[in-house]
Enzyme design. Structure first.
Site, PDB file in Angstrom:
ATOM      1  N   HIS A 192       5.391  -5.465  -5.507  1.00 53.30           N
ATOM      2  CA  HIS A 192       4.520  -4.845  -4.506  1.00 53.30           C
ATOM      3  C   HIS A 192       4.137  -3.439  -4.963  1.00 53.30           C
ATOM      4  CE1 HIS A 192       2.822  -3.875  -0.611  1.00 53.30           C
ATOM      5  NE2 HIS A 192       3.676  -2.896  -0.434  1.00 53.30           N
ATOM      6  N   ASP A 194       2.121   2.802   1.877  1.00 51.15           N
ATOM      7  CA  ASP A 194       2.484   1.408   1.679  1.00 51.15           C
ATOM      8  C   ASP A 194       1.709   0.550   2.682  1.00 51.15           C
ATOM      9  OD1 ASP A 194       3.644  -1.118   1.544  1.00 51.15           O
ATOM     10  OD2 ASP A 194       5.699  -0.376   1.578  1.00 51.15           O
ATOM     11  N   CYS A 208      -2.090  -5.682  -2.492  1.00 53.16           N
ATOM     12  CA  CYS A 208      -1.384  -4.396  -2.459  1.00 53.16           C
ATOM     13  C   CYS A 208      -1.878  -3.437  -3.542  1.00 53.16           C
ATOM     14  CB  CYS A 208       0.120  -4.595  -2.556  1.00 53.16           C
ATOM     15  SG  CYS A 208       0.681  -5.500  -4.012  1.00 53.16           S
TER      16      CYS A 208
END
Length: 152
Positions: free
Chosen positions: A41, A58, A110
């Protein structure tokens, strides 16, 4: 910074102490730090030198105090290594997990989110994009890479 910076930093300052020997990071406005969490990620940390702030972005909204603290400690050690007139201390830089940010709704965007966090923040733009913008951003990134320059 490049994608190997954080994994190297997490093993100790000594592993990255020479990475900045040709640049004075304290003269930069912002330092972008890509973070590859558990090799699955992507997130983005941004050190804003003018605000003495380290922010962690994030798209899944998962805090990462380990990376934030490592970056703050890196700045402190770097200030000592560069023999700044007034070396930094823990209280000089605030760290924050940015919470009011766009969220991804899949498991494959991501990296695009991380790049867009960096682009929007460095252009001083509000984070107004969303998951629906990802196909357009992917095309834009492809065009910019192919042309060798960023769109305005």
């Amino acid at each position: 910074m490049n994608t190997f910076f954080v994994p190297s930093l997490l093993k100790g300052y000594k592993n990255v102490s020479r990475w900045t020997r040709h640049v004075d990071i304290f003269k930069e406005d912002m330092i972008l730090v890509p973070v590859h969490v558990d090799n699955v990620h992507w997130c983005m940390a941004i050190i804003d030198m003018s605000k003495n702030m380290i922010s962690y972005y994030d798209s899944f909204n998962i805090p990462n105090p380990t990376v934030l603290n490592a970056l703050r400690n890196f700045l402190i050690k770097e200030s000592h290594a560069r023999k700044l007139e007034t070396p930094l201390t823990l209280k000089d830089f605030q760290v924050q997990h940015a919470t009011n940010v766009p969220r991804q709704t899949n498991t494959s965007d991501c990296g695009v989110f991380s790049c867009m966090f960096a682009e929007y923040i460095t252009r001083n733009k509000s984070l107004t994009f969303s998951q629906k913008d990802m196909p357009r951003f992917r095309k834009q990134m492809k065009r910019e890479i192919t042309n060798g320059r960023l769109d305005q």
